[in-house]
Enzyme design. Sequence first.
Site, PDB file in Angstrom:
ATOM      1  CG  HIS A  57      -1.832   1.172   1.313  1.00 15.62           C
ATOM      2  ND1 HIS A  57      -3.142   1.127   0.892  1.00 15.62           N
ATOM      3  CD2 HIS A  57      -1.625   2.444   1.772  1.00 15.62           C
ATOM      4  CE1 HIS A  57      -3.702   2.305   1.075  1.00 15.62           C
ATOM      5  NE2 HIS A  57      -2.804   3.125   1.616  1.00 15.62           N
ATOM      6  CD  GLU A  58       1.697   3.336   3.720  1.00 16.01           C
ATOM      7  OE1 GLU A  58       1.827   4.428   3.149  1.00 16.01           O
ATOM      8  OE2 GLU A  58       0.706   3.066   4.421  1.00 16.01           O
ATOM      9  CG  HIS A  91       0.417   6.224  -0.777  1.00 17.84           C
ATOM     10  ND1 HIS A  91      -0.686   6.814  -1.353  1.00 17.84           N
ATOM     11  CD2 HIS A  91      -0.014   5.635   0.378  1.00 17.84           C
ATOM     12  CE1 HIS A  91      -1.745   6.603  -0.576  1.00 17.84           C
ATOM     13  NE2 HIS A  91      -1.369   5.889   0.463  1.00 17.84           N
ATOM     14  CD  GLU A 106      -4.518   7.122   1.699  1.00 17.77           C
ATOM     15  OE1 GLU A 106      -4.304   5.904   1.514  1.00 17.77           O
ATOM     16  OE2 GLU A 106      -3.711   7.855   2.278  1.00 17.77           O
TER      17      GLU A 106
END
Length: 595
Positions: free
Chosen positions: A485-486, A489, A508
Site C-alpha cells: 500500500h505504501e 503511494h 488512498e
Amino acid sequence: METQLDPMKDDLPLMANTSYMLVKHYVLDLDVDFKSKVIEGSIVLFFETGSQYKKTSSAGKESCQSQFDEAGKMRASEPCHIPMINVTTCSSKTEYDFAVSGTEEEATSDENSNHSNNEQASGISSSKDCCDIENHGNKDFLLVLDCCDLSVLKVEEVDVAAVSGVEKFTRSVKLTGVSKALENLRNQIVHELVTLPADRWKEQLYYFTHCSQAPGCGELLFSTGTWSLEIRKSGIQTPADFPHAIRIWYKTKPEGRSVTWTTDQSGRPCVYTMGSPINNRALFPCQEPPIALSTWQASVRAAAGFVVLMSGENSAEPVQLREGILSWYYYVSMPMPASTFTIAVGCWQEVKQQSFKQTAAIETNIVCSLPSSQTDFRWHEGICGHVEYPCRFQNPAARLQAVIPHRVFAPCCLMESCEEYLLQLIPQCLSAAYATLGTHPFSRLDVLIVPSNFSSLGMASPHIIFLSQSVLPGGSHLCGTRLCHEIAHAWFGLAIGARDWTEEWISEGFATFLEDIFWARAQQQLSHDEIKGQQELKALLRWRRLRDEVQNSEEELQVLRPKKESTGELSESGASVVKYGLKAEKIFMQVHYLK
C-alpha cells in the site's frame, strides 16, 4: 471578487498567497535539541513570481498591509556542513556580465529594521485585506506563509549577489539607482537560478547551497498569526519587486503539532513527523497548497548516536562537525508539496541481512522472473507532461531497475522481527510494483519502524516509509500488504497528487486498489485460486468495515467530495481550506480508502 475566508473550526486553512509568489526551493539548516525538545535554525526560501502577477510592475498595483511591532533578536548561526557538489560536468552555456551605476549602498527593510513576533489570535482574515492587486493606495505587498506553533526570531533578505560566480545568472543590463539596481539584480539571479533546465540540476543545487549561505542585506518586517507568517518590506508594493530570496530564523515549540517528541520501543528519545493534520507548518514556514511544488535540501545536526532520516534522494552519511555533534545532509530534485517533507531523528539501527548472498539471490530471481514484454515496453514510454526535473521515467537505467536500493531502520529491540519478515518482503513488493506500474518514481527507499504512538499502520513520503510496529506480529501477510500500500503511494499521492487536499480519496483509493495487485504478484508461491480466495475474503471484510462506518459516523465525513462543485477553487491570492481537515474523527475514517 475575493472569497471571504471564515471557515469552521474543523477546516484547515491554507493561508499562503501562492498566486502572487511561489516557493521553488527550501534550504533548511537545523539543530535538534532533545533536552529542550526544540528544533532551531534557519530556512532560506527561493521564490518565483506567481501566476497572478507575472509581469514586473511599478508601485501602486498591489496592496498589502498588516500591523507590526518591535521584537525579536538574531540567533548566532551554527556552522553548516553541506557536501560540495562537483559542477564541472554541468553545462553552463551562457555567461552574462552586469554593471551597476552609482554608489554602493546596503538595502534595508525599514529605517529601524523593526520586526515583530506578536502571536495574534486573529484567526483567519480575508486574504483580500492583505493582498488586493487592484488597491489604489500605497500599501506594501504582504507575503503570507503557512505557519503555526513556531517562534520566529528574525526575517531577512539574502544578498545572493554577493556569491562568487552568480554573475552568470544576470543579464547584460545597466541599472541606475543603486538600491533599486541591487534589488533587481538579486531577483534576476534567483529567477535565472530557479529556472535552470533539468540537466543542470547539480549546478543549480550548488548555487542554492552557496546562495543560502550569503549574508543578509536588511531585515524584513513580519508578524505571526494563528495560522500564518506575514512578511513585508517597507516601500515594496508588488510581488515582482519583493525579495525573491529570504532567510527566516526560527525555532519550533515542544508542543508543536507537526512533530512528536517521544521515546522508541527501546526507551530512547526520538522525534519524527507523524503525518499531522496541520502538515509541516509547525516544523518550518512554508507554502502548503498542493500547487506549491518545490525542491528542498537540509542540513540537520544532532548529538552523536542519533540517526537522521529524511525525504532525500541521497543516503546521507554523517559528518562530525565537532566532538559529540554530527551533521546529516539530504536533498531532492523532484518538485513536491512541502507537506510531503518528512524527518525522523532517533537512535535507529539499520537492519541488515545476515547473508548477502541470500539477498542477492532473492533480488536476482525477482528481476529474472519479469516477462520480457514488461521490460521492453519501458523503452517506448512517451515524454512526460510534468514540470521539468531530472525524471527517472526518462532514464534508461532507471527503467530497468525492478528493485531500487533500500534500507530498513528500527529500534534495537525490533531488529530481529524486521530481519525475519520486513527485510525479505521489500524486494518482492518493490518488484511487484515495478511489474505492474513500471519505473519507480524515486531512486531509493528507507523503511523505518516508528514509535508505538504512531496512529496509523503506515505513511509514505518521498524516499521513506514509516511503518507501525503493529504490522510485524501479523507475519508476512499483514506486513506485506501494508508495505505494498505504501509503495503504491510513490505513484499515487507523491509523483501524482490531488490539486485539492480534500480529495484524499484519489491517492488512498488507488493505493488500496493496487495493494492487492502488488501483493498477488509478490506471493509467487501461491496458486491463482489461493490468491483469488485471499482477495475475495479481503473484499468482504472491507465491505463490512465500510458498511459499519457508514452506519456509525457523521454523514458529512462520508462524502468523498465535500466541497462539491467548488473543489479545487482558490481565492484570488491562492488561499483555501481543507474541508474538515482538523476534525478529530476524520483521521479514523476509512471511507476514503474503501468507498
